[in-house]
Write a protein that holds these residues in place. Sequence first.
Motif, PDB file in Angstrom:
ATOM      1  N   GLU A 150      42.302  37.034  30.323  1.00 21.82           N
ATOM      2  CA  GLU A 150      43.092  35.078  31.140  1.00 21.82           C
ATOM      3  C   GLU A 150      42.953  34.298  29.669  1.00 21.82           C
ATOM      4  N   TYR A 181      41.469  23.119  40.356  1.00 25.36           N
ATOM      5  CA  TYR A 181      42.265  23.614  42.071  1.00 25.36           C
ATOM      6  C   TYR A 181      41.085  23.866  42.242  1.00 25.36           C
ATOM      7  N   CYS A 236      47.282  30.514  31.956  1.00 28.58           N
ATOM      8  CA  CYS A 236      46.167  29.901  32.012  1.00 28.58           C
ATOM      9  C   CYS A 236      45.379  28.604  32.384  1.00 28.58           C
ATOM     10  N   ASN A 240      47.879  36.081  40.107  1.00 25.62           N
ATOM     11  CA  ASN A 240      47.938  35.561  39.854  1.00 25.62           C
ATOM     12  C   ASN A 240      49.511  34.651  40.223  1.00 25.62           C
ATOM     13  N   CYS A 289      47.082  26.867  41.180  1.00 31.94           N
ATOM     14  CA  CYS A 289      46.898  27.279  39.586  1.00 31.94           C
ATOM     15  C   CYS A 289      48.326  26.942  39.135  1.00 31.94           C
ATOM     16  N   SER A 290      47.461  26.447  37.822  1.00 32.44           N
ATOM     17  CA  SER A 290      48.048  26.618  36.767  1.00 32.44           C
ATOM     18  C   SER A 290      48.916  28.059  36.204  1.00 32.44           C
ATOM     19  N   CYS A 293      37.788  24.254  36.478  1.00 31.71           N
ATOM     20  CA  CYS A 293      39.510  24.503  36.683  1.00 31.71           C
ATOM     21  C   CYS A 293      39.807  23.305  37.637  1.00 31.71           C
TER      22      CYS A 293
HETATM   23 FE1  SF4 Z   1      44.716  29.439  38.346  1.00 30.02          FE
HETATM   24 FE2  SF4 Z   1      42.076  27.977  38.296  1.00 30.02          FE
HETATM   25 FE3  SF4 Z   1      42.156  30.612  37.529  1.00 30.02          FE
HETATM   26 FE4  SF4 Z   1      43.244  29.344  36.228  1.00 30.02          FE
HETATM   27  S1  SF4 Z   1      41.130  29.073  36.292  1.00 30.02           S
HETATM   28  S2  SF4 Z   1      44.170  31.463  36.623  1.00 30.02           S
HETATM   29  S3  SF4 Z   1      44.122  28.270  36.895  1.00 30.02           S
HETATM   30  S4  SF4 Z   1      42.961  29.847  39.727  1.00 30.02           S
END
Ligand code: SF4
Length: 307
Positions: free
Chosen positions: A198, A265, A170, A112, A84-85, A263
């Motif tokens: 976010e 990830y 993020c 996160n 996760c960034s 995303c």
């Molecule tokens: Fe992390 Fe992906 Fe969620 Fe962004 S969308 S907070 S990169 S898991």
Amino acid sequence: MKSFVEKLEALKKEKNAVILAHFYQVPEIQDIADYVGDSLGLSQQALNTKAEIILFAGVHFMAETAKILNPAKKVLLPDLNAGCSLADSCPPEEFRKFREHYPDHVVISYINCSAQIKTMSDVICTSGNALKIVESFPKEQPIIFAPDKNLGGYINAQTGRNMVLWNGSCEVHDIIKAEAVIRLKTENPGAMLIAHPECKAVILELADFIGSTTALLNYTGKSNAKKFIVATETGILHQMRKNSPEKEFVIVPTDEHCSCNDCPYMKMNTLEKVYNCLLHEQPEIKLSKSVIEKANKPILRMLKLSE
Ligand code: SF4
Ligand code: 13P
């Protein structure tokens, strides 16, 4: 030949396993999950499950949280590279030094983040309960909020507090641009703009509704509006469309070249990886006893405050 879906159903029964999936997973994974939800709902499910194996279809910090809550259980993540960034934007050693500058502050960390950051936190929060967690402290209590500066800034604006913010974000939400949102609002008159906290403040200021993925989904179900401009990751559209097939959902493009907010990830997980993961019972999340013991306290404190 049996499909992955049929084989997974049989494996789940045979191994007494549960599949927990986040809303940002691809639709076919959401559809085979025993529970699909936001980070708060997923932690609550992880805490209460009777299953012996938890397969977490999400990213690393989510599976880690499930392991911290269930040290005796096997917690599996289909791809250990699914990071996760936002969690990565808060390296533990830098955060440790940062925290030393504020000895009288309590630390509220967004879920996160890595298990190491959790060990340095007084309480965890999610986008679904951040306001409640922050408000559980007296107004005069100095607070460090980490790692998401956008969520922290939003809570500061909501509460009139001045929490010290770690400078993290993020990569999927932070890149959403106001120009794209304004263009979509002009092209879709009457549509409601809904945004995840976010996103940057400039997006949140334009939004008709702000909330966690679960809150956004519930809002689209209850609202009388027929069209929604959605400022978050694409995976959530699957449940929104299932929930309200008569309504229209327009995702906000991240830039003029790309209309998808995937995303990278979350999207590392595939149905095939989920199947192989449960079949071989790996990759498995492993954490030291001392990390689990320390990280457990702020997560349980959050869950208690969220009851
Ligand atoms: Fe992390 Fe992906 Fe969620 Fe962004 S969308 S907070 S990169 S898991
Ligand atoms: P929620 O689903 O808890 O709103 O969080 C979104 C997110 O960024 C997960 O990575």
